[in-house]
Design a protein around this motif. Structure first.
Motif, PDB file in Angstrom:
ATOM      1  N   ARG A 192     -25.204 -98.582 -88.039  1.00 55.58           N
ATOM      2  CA  ARG A 192     -26.059 -98.525 -86.855  1.00 55.58           C
ATOM      3  C   ARG A 192     -26.062 -97.103 -86.268  1.00 55.58           C
ATOM      4  NH1 ARG A 192     -23.794-102.694 -83.153  1.00 55.58           N
ATOM      5  NH2 ARG A 192     -22.614-100.967 -82.317  1.00 55.58           N
ATOM      6  N   PHE A 193     -24.881 -96.466 -86.248  1.00 54.15           N
ATOM      7  CA  PHE A 193     -24.790 -95.088 -85.765  1.00 54.15           C
ATOM      8  C   PHE A 193     -25.650 -94.161 -86.620  1.00 54.15           C
ATOM      9  CE2 PHE A 193     -22.982 -90.894 -86.546  1.00 54.15           C
ATOM     10  CZ  PHE A 193     -23.081 -90.333 -85.279  1.00 54.15           C
ATOM     11  N   ALA A 194     -25.514 -94.274 -87.944  1.00 53.80           N
ATOM     12  CA  ALA A 194     -26.237 -93.387 -88.861  1.00 53.80           C
ATOM     13  C   ALA A 194     -27.751 -93.547 -88.696  1.00 53.80           C
ATOM     14  CB  ALA A 194     -25.823 -93.664 -90.302  1.00 53.80           C
ATOM     15  N   LYS A 195     -28.214 -94.778 -88.579  1.00 48.50           N
ATOM     16  CA  LYS A 195     -29.653 -95.029 -88.409  1.00 48.50           C
ATOM     17  C   LYS A 195     -30.153 -94.440 -87.094  1.00 48.50           C
ATOM     18  CE  LYS A 195     -30.174 -99.154 -91.254  1.00 48.50           C
ATOM     19  NZ  LYS A 195     -30.515-100.590 -91.272  1.00 48.50           N
TER      20      LYS A 195
ATOM     21  N   LYS B 292     -32.539 -87.517 -84.367  1.00 43.13           N
ATOM     22  CA  LYS B 292     -32.629 -86.105 -84.751  1.00 43.13           C
ATOM     23  C   LYS B 292     -33.990 -85.781 -85.358  1.00 43.13           C
ATOM     24  CE  LYS B 292     -28.558 -85.115 -83.325  1.00 43.13           C
ATOM     25  NZ  LYS B 292     -28.382 -84.501 -82.025  1.00 43.13           N
ATOM     26  N   PHE B 293     -34.575 -86.744 -86.055  1.00 36.62           N
ATOM     27  CA  PHE B 293     -35.903 -86.514 -86.616  1.00 36.62           C
ATOM     28  C   PHE B 293     -36.958 -86.538 -85.511  1.00 36.62           C
ATOM     29  CE2 PHE B 293     -39.890 -88.391 -88.257  1.00 36.62           C
ATOM     30  CZ  PHE B 293     -40.323 -87.298 -88.980  1.00 36.62           C
ATOM     31  N   ASN B 294     -36.954 -87.584 -84.706  1.00 35.70           N
ATOM     32  CA  ASN B 294     -37.993 -87.744 -83.685  1.00 35.70           C
ATOM     33  C   ASN B 294     -37.889 -86.731 -82.550  1.00 35.70           C
ATOM     34  OD1 ASN B 294     -39.206 -89.934 -84.983  1.00 35.70           O
ATOM     35  ND2 ASN B 294     -37.839 -91.392 -83.996  1.00 35.70           N
ATOM     36  N   ILE B 295     -36.700 -86.407 -82.128  1.00 31.55           N
ATOM     37  CA  ILE B 295     -36.531 -85.540 -80.965  1.00 31.55           C
ATOM     38  C   ILE B 295     -36.369 -84.073 -81.360  1.00 31.55           C
ATOM     39  CG2 ILE B 295     -35.067 -85.053 -78.958  1.00 31.55           C
ATOM     40  CD1 ILE B 295     -34.486 -88.181 -79.019  1.00 31.55           C
ATOM     41  N   LYS B 296     -35.475 -83.805 -82.306  1.00 34.95           N
ATOM     42  CA  LYS B 296     -35.219 -82.411 -82.667  1.00 34.95           C
ATOM     43  C   LYS B 296     -36.032 -81.916 -83.861  1.00 34.95           C
ATOM     44  CE  LYS B 296     -30.809 -81.580 -80.610  1.00 34.95           C
ATOM     45  NZ  LYS B 296     -29.612 -80.783 -80.718  1.00 34.95           N
ATOM     46  N   LYS B 297     -36.767 -82.824 -84.500  1.00 34.92           N
ATOM     47  CA  LYS B 297     -37.620 -82.477 -85.653  1.00 34.92           C
ATOM     48  C   LYS B 297     -36.805 -81.898 -86.809  1.00 34.92           C
ATOM     49  CE  LYS B 297     -41.227 -83.454 -83.066  1.00 34.92           C
ATOM     50  NZ  LYS B 297     -41.265 -84.850 -82.739  1.00 34.92           N
ATOM     51  N   TRP B 298     -35.631 -82.472 -87.051  1.00 34.24           N
ATOM     52  CA  TRP B 298     -34.813 -82.030 -88.169  1.00 34.24           C
ATOM     53  C   TRP B 298     -35.336 -82.637 -89.464  1.00 34.24           C
ATOM     54  CZ3 TRP B 298     -28.952 -82.665 -86.605  1.00 34.24           C
ATOM     55  CH2 TRP B 298     -28.623 -81.699 -85.653  1.00 34.24           C
ATOM     56  N   GLY B 299     -35.144 -81.892 -90.562  1.00 35.50           N
ATOM     57  CA  GLY B 299     -35.465 -82.398 -91.881  1.00 35.50           C
ATOM     58  C   GLY B 299     -34.312 -83.232 -92.423  1.00 35.50           C
ATOM     59  N   LYS B 300     -34.567 -83.894 -93.538  1.00 30.30           N
ATOM     60  CA  LYS B 300     -33.573 -84.801 -94.123  1.00 30.30           C
ATOM     61  C   LYS B 300     -32.299 -84.077 -94.551  1.00 30.30           C
ATOM     62  CE  LYS B 300     -36.837 -88.354 -95.559  1.00 30.30           C
ATOM     63  NZ  LYS B 300     -37.490 -89.050 -96.663  1.00 30.30           N
ATOM     64  N   LYS B 301     -32.437 -82.860 -95.062  1.00 29.66           N
ATOM     65  CA  LYS B 301     -31.245 -82.136 -95.521  1.00 29.66           C
ATOM     66  C   LYS B 301     -30.276 -81.880 -94.369  1.00 29.66           C
ATOM     67  CE  LYS B 301     -31.468 -78.827 -98.507  1.00 29.66           C
ATOM     68  NZ  LYS B 301     -31.844 -77.563 -99.160  1.00 29.66           N
ATOM     69  N   ARG B 302     -30.787 -81.497 -93.230  1.00 24.94           N
ATOM     70  CA  ARG B 302     -29.939 -81.224 -92.061  1.00 24.94           C
ATOM     71  C   ARG B 302     -29.306 -82.519 -91.542  1.00 24.94           C
ATOM     72  NH1 ARG B 302     -30.390 -77.442 -87.334  1.00 24.94           N
ATOM     73  NH2 ARG B 302     -28.409 -77.781 -86.263  1.00 24.94           N
ATOM     74  N   ILE B 303     -30.082 -83.582 -91.535  1.00 24.89           N
ATOM     75  CA  ILE B 303     -29.564 -84.875 -91.075  1.00 24.89           C
ATOM     76  C   ILE B 303     -28.430 -85.341 -91.993  1.00 24.89           C
ATOM     77  CG2 ILE B 303     -30.118 -87.341 -90.811  1.00 24.89           C
ATOM     78  CD1 ILE B 303     -32.965 -86.383 -89.891  1.00 24.89           C
ATOM     79  N   VAL B 304     -28.646 -85.232 -93.307  1.00 23.03           N
ATOM     80  CA  VAL B 304     -27.616 -85.633 -94.279  1.00 23.03           C
ATOM     81  C   VAL B 304     -26.352 -84.805 -94.072  1.00 23.03           C
ATOM     82  CG1 VAL B 304     -27.007 -85.572 -96.747  1.00 23.03           C
ATOM     83  CG2 VAL B 304     -29.200 -86.533 -96.016  1.00 23.03           C
ATOM     84  N   GLN B 305     -26.508 -83.493 -93.907  1.00 18.82           N
ATOM     85  CA  GLN B 305     -25.350 -82.619 -93.721  1.00 18.82           C
ATOM     86  C   GLN B 305     -24.562 -82.985 -92.468  1.00 18.82           C
ATOM     87  OE1 GLN B 305     -24.211 -80.483 -96.084  1.00 18.82           O
ATOM     88  NE2 GLN B 305     -22.459 -80.529 -94.715  1.00 18.82           N
ATOM     89  N   GLU B 306     -25.273 -83.238 -91.392  1.00 22.98           N
ATOM     90  CA  GLU B 306     -24.602 -83.597 -90.134  1.00 22.98           C
ATOM     91  C   GLU B 306     -23.885 -84.948 -90.247  1.00 22.98           C
ATOM     92  OE1 GLU B 306     -24.168 -81.757 -87.379  1.00 22.98           O
ATOM     93  OE2 GLU B 306     -25.286 -80.087 -88.236  1.00 22.98           O
ATOM     94  N   LEU B 307     -24.490 -85.893 -90.956  1.00 28.98           N
ATOM     95  CA  LEU B 307     -23.838 -87.190 -91.154  1.00 28.98           C
ATOM     96  C   LEU B 307     -22.602 -87.044 -92.040  1.00 28.98           C
ATOM     97  CD1 LEU B 307     -26.944 -89.546 -91.509  1.00 28.98           C
ATOM     98  CD2 LEU B 307     -25.283 -89.529 -89.631  1.00 28.98           C
ATOM     99  N   LYS B 308     -22.698 -86.195 -93.071  1.00 30.83           N
ATOM    100  CA  LYS B 308     -21.529 -85.945 -93.924  1.00 30.83           C
ATOM    101  C   LYS B 308     -20.401 -85.315 -93.115  1.00 30.83           C
ATOM    102  CE  LYS B 308     -23.646 -85.410 -98.477  1.00 30.83           C
ATOM    103  NZ  LYS B 308     -24.033 -84.437 -99.530  1.00 30.83           N
ATOM    104  N   ASN B 309     -20.759 -84.401 -92.206  1.00 31.10           N
ATOM    105  CA  ASN B 309     -19.744 -83.763 -91.348  1.00 31.10           C
ATOM    106  C   ASN B 309     -19.020 -84.795 -90.485  1.00 31.10           C
ATOM    107  OD1 ASN B 309     -20.487 -81.298 -92.360  1.00 31.10           O
ATOM    108  ND2 ASN B 309     -21.662 -80.681 -90.568  1.00 31.10           N
ATOM    109  N   ARG B 310     -19.678 -85.917 -90.223  1.00 29.37           N
ATOM    110  CA  ARG B 310     -19.082 -86.978 -89.415  1.00 29.37           C
ATOM    111  C   ARG B 310     -18.430 -88.049 -90.295  1.00 29.37           C
ATOM    112  NH1 ARG B 310     -22.933 -84.558 -86.611  1.00 29.37           N
ATOM    113  NH2 ARG B 310     -22.906 -84.563 -84.332  1.00 29.37           N
ATOM    114  N   HIS B 311     -18.289 -87.768 -91.587  1.00 34.74           N
ATOM    115  CA  HIS B 311     -17.631 -88.651 -92.551  1.00 34.74           C
ATOM    116  C   HIS B 311     -18.313 -90.007 -92.684  1.00 34.74           C
ATOM    117  CE1 HIS B 311     -14.538 -85.627 -92.680  1.00 34.74           C
ATOM    118  NE2 HIS B 311     -14.353 -85.742 -91.373  1.00 34.74           N
ATOM    119  N   ILE B 312     -19.647 -89.998 -92.662  1.00 30.62           N
ATOM    120  CA  ILE B 312     -20.413 -91.222 -92.860  1.00 30.62           C
ATOM    121  C   ILE B 312     -20.577 -91.432 -94.367  1.00 30.62           C
ATOM    122  CG2 ILE B 312     -22.607 -92.382 -92.361  1.00 30.62           C
ATOM    123  CD1 ILE B 312     -20.896 -91.774 -89.845  1.00 30.62           C
TER     124      ILE B 312
END
Length: 160
Positions: free
Chosen positions: A65-68, A74-94
């Motif tokens: 639920r957190f990851a979704k 991050k996509f809707n508000i900050k307009k991040w691409g998938k690569k940045r989202i994946v990296q940030e989720l990996k940094n959080r050990h998801i």
């Protein structure tokens, strides 16, 4: 007596558990954030494990639920691409499974439309007159925000 002096009093496991319930109810949290918060409260590892188990069991904490929620936000508000989202989720050990699940929250058509509008908006803000430097600045901006390089360079080719 001075007001608002922070004391290092120890809090009970029940008090910490209630605090963490409120902390998790306020917004979606990943396990790493909650563990960090509990360590800041100087909880012992056994207490941390007990509280984490309670939060998961009572559905205060749910990494999928957190990851979704994170990916959508991050996509809707900050307009991040998938690569940045994946990296940030990996940094959080998801987990990889939860990351894949989170990326499904982003509609492909919305993704490409957002890239297009972001590229047009940024291109209008770049004051550089040299065509190659303009392209480079646009590419750097989009790549930094985590957009895939093949999409970025195709969009630059299309717009310039």
């Amino acid at each position: 007596m001075l007001p608002s002096i922070k004391t290092n009093k120890h809090i009970s496991v029940q008090e910490a558990q209630k605090k963490m319930e409120r902390y998790c109810a306020y917004q979606e949290r990943c396990h790493q954030e909650v563990v960090r918060k509990l360590r800041e409260m100087r909880m012992i590892p056994e207490a941390i494990d007990h509280i984490m188990a309670h939060l998961i069991k009572e559905n205060y904490l749910n990494e999928e639920r957190f990851a979704k929620s994170f990916a959508r936000g991050k996509f809707n508000i900050k307009k991040w691409g998938k690569k940045r989202i994946v990296q940030e989720l990996k940094n959080r050990h998801i987990s990889r499974f939860n990351i894949k699940s989170a990326l499904k929250e982003i509609d492909d058509e919305d993704y490409l439309n957002t890239l297009h509008s972001l590229a047009i908006k940024r291109l209008s803000q770049i004051t550089e007159t040299h065509p190659q430097k303009r392209k480079r600045k646009l590419a750097d901006y989009l790549l930094y925000r985590g957009w895939e390089s093949d999409l970025v360079y195709a969009k630059i080719k299309e717009l310039t």
